[in-house]
Enzyme design. Structure first.
Site, PDB file in Angstrom:
ATOM      1  N   GLY A 206       0.822  -1.212   0.000  1.00 32.66           N
ATOM      2  CA  GLY A 206       0.000   0.000   0.000  1.00 32.66           C
ATOM      3  C   GLY A 206       0.847   1.248   0.000  1.00 32.66           C
ATOM      4  N   ASN A 207       0.240   2.375   0.258  1.00 34.47           N
ATOM      5  CA  ASN A 207       0.979   3.642   0.339  1.00 34.47           C
ATOM      6  C   ASN A 207       0.363   4.518   1.418  1.00 34.47           C
ATOM      7  OD1 ASN A 207      -1.081   5.481  -0.951  1.00 34.47           O
ATOM      8  ND2 ASN A 207      -0.828   3.944  -2.553  1.00 34.47           N
ATOM      9  N   ARG A 208       0.999   5.659   1.650  1.00 29.25           N
ATOM     10  CA  ARG A 208       0.626   6.484   2.807  1.00 29.25           C
ATOM     11  C   ARG A 208      -0.510   7.469   2.536  1.00 29.25           C
ATOM     12  NH1 ARG A 208       5.061   6.528   6.591  1.00 29.25           N
ATOM     13  NH2 ARG A 208       6.994   5.922   5.582  1.00 29.25           N
ATOM     14  N   SER A 209      -1.124   7.437   1.391  1.00 29.42           N
ATOM     15  CA  SER A 209      -2.129   8.456   1.083  1.00 29.42           C
ATOM     16  C   SER A 209      -3.308   8.380   2.055  1.00 29.42           C
ATOM     17  CB  SER A 209      -2.628   8.275  -0.341  1.00 29.42           C
ATOM     18  OG  SER A 209      -3.666   9.190  -0.583  1.00 29.42           O
ATOM     19  N   ALA A 273      -3.605   7.865  -4.944  1.00 30.04           N
ATOM     20  CA  ALA A 273      -2.266   7.310  -5.141  1.00 30.04           C
ATOM     21  C   ALA A 273      -2.464   5.854  -5.547  1.00 30.04           C
ATOM     22  CB  ALA A 273      -1.469   7.409  -3.856  1.00 30.04           C
TER      23      ALA A 273
END
Ligand code: CTP
Length: 403
Positions: A206-209, A273
């Site tokens: 995943g990502n931090r968005s 994102a």
């Protein structure tokens, strides 16, 4: 303006708020609950506001006050708002004049809660506050300090001067948005949040968005009159009032939701994102560690570029496509190259780093146009960037058809 007063000791402080509101030129109708009158009597409210005061719907029935007061208001502020009043408002109960007014008001509503800390922190109150906020009401955080009796903690009514300031800002924001209903009749589709690509039933890449920028765009577009579809990937934020929210998890699901909504859209904004890669295989059972064995490398495959796809196949003539880019270095040259590669009309280029932009309240950006334009947006709240994006979009949109 309507000043709702519910039954807490802090009702006496609402007299000061009322005085400030009337002195700054507002015509204020006070609607207390029956319990509020145990603390401050009808004569005080009536004398300070210059209007008759009643608590229930059986007074002046011929004027249909239970509907008229809410309908005619530019702002309703409830101070103090007790746990009981917040609960009634959240559940749409309408047993007295104040709750009827809250149900009929279509203007901004501000709640200034005051109660004991235990009541404020109770899950029931937390959920009621979240519900009210999700619907667009402004619920001011109570102050910390001395409560009734010997207790201290969170739950004090904020200073009347502070509540007055919030009311002033909410009114000004409402007027500004009302004056700029330049997206009325338009359908905008915004993606927000960050995609998650599952490895097995419990793990994902995943990502931090956080979704804050996309949600700010959705809220601002609603305020400017647009019909808004928000495709939200894994954001924990409450649904923006008035937007149609479609929840997705992976990049492929986000792509499907965007392609489904885009044919009907005047504007498509890719603020999410999106993971560029996903695991090549998905393990249906949890991947286990094995003693003495090195872990298997994770093989990845490319996800489709949704922004490039939406840009290449405009679902309708004149449709505008807006992308976002996160860059750590050479922000503008990289942004220009990305704009050309993706084929969108506008690209909002954010400078990102470990503590910048992802999850933050504020950011700095430059909006690049396919026409060569460059609009710098100074460091500030994501709401301000959202307004700039819609300003540029509204200017670039072809005239609306009546369809
Ligand atoms: N985007 C997309 N589909 C993808 C990847 C990104 O639609 N598979 C969109 C994002 O929503 C954003 C824009 O493309 O609007 C830019 O994403 P970014 O990650 O900054 O750029 P990339 O093209 O992925 O380039 P790089 O990772 O090389 O910087």
């Amino acid at each position: 303006m309507v000043l709702g007063v519910s039954g807490g000791i802090a009702a006496y402080k609402a007299c000061e708020l009322l005085r400030r509101l009337t002195e700054s030129g507002h015509d204020v109708r006070v609607v207390p609950t029956a319990s509020a009158l145990h603390f401050v009597g009808e004569a005080t409210w009536s004398a300070l506001s210059g209007h008759p005061v009643s608590t229930e719907v059986w007074t002046d029935v011929h004027e249909v006050a239970h509907v008229r007061i809410g309908q005619a208001a530019d702002l309703v502020v409830v101070a103090p708002a007790t746990a009981d009043t917040l609960a009634k408002a959240a559940h749409g109960l309408a047993g007295d004049l104040l709750t009827n007014t809250l149900l009929t008001a279509r203007c901004p509503v501000v709640f200034a809660p005051a109660m004991h800390t235990e009541m404020w922190e109770h899950p029931a109150t937390r959920e009621n506050v979240a519900t009210l906020r999700r619907r667009g009401a402004v619920v001011i955080e109570p102050a910390v300090g001395r409560l009734t009796g010997v207790d201290t903690g969170k739950g004090r009514l904020p200073d009347p001067g502070e509540i007055f300031e919030v009311c002033r800002r909410v009114l000004a924001a409402g007027r500004a948005a009302g004056a700029r209903r330049d997206l009325a009749g338009r359908h905008v589709v915004v993606s927000a949040g960050g995609t998650r690509e599952p490895l097995d039933p419990v793990r994902f890449l995943g990502n931090r968005s956080s979704g804050k920028q996309g949600y700010a765009l959705a809220r601002a577009a609603v305020a400017r009159g647009a019909r808004v579809t928000l495709v939200s990937a894994n954001s924990a934020l409450p649904d923006p009032a008035g937007a149609d929210v479609v929840r997705v998890g992976t990049a492929m699901q986000l792509r499907e939701a965007m392609l489904k909504a885009a044919p009907d859209a005047d504007v498509v904004v890719m603020a999410a994102a999106v993971a560029d890669f996903r695991p090549a295989t998905y393990a249906t059972g949890k991947i286990k560690k094995r003693d003495g064995q090195e872990p298997e490398p994770i093989a990845l495959v490319r996800n489709p570029d949704i922004l490039a796809e939406l840009s290449a196949e405009r679902a309708r003539p004149g449709q505008l496509v807006v992308g976002f880019a996160a860059e750590t270095d050479d922000v503008v040259p990289n942004g220009r190259a990305k704009l050309a590669r993706k084929g969108c009309d506008l690209l909002v280029v954010n400078e990102v780093g470990e503590h910048k932009t992802f999850g933050a309240e504020e950011n700095e950006a430059v909006v690049l146009g396919a026409d060569g334009s460059e609009t710098p947006v100074p460091y500030g709240p994501k709401e301000a960037l959202a307004e700039t994006v819609w300003d540029l979009v509204a200017r670039a949109l072809p005239p609306a058809t009546d369809a």
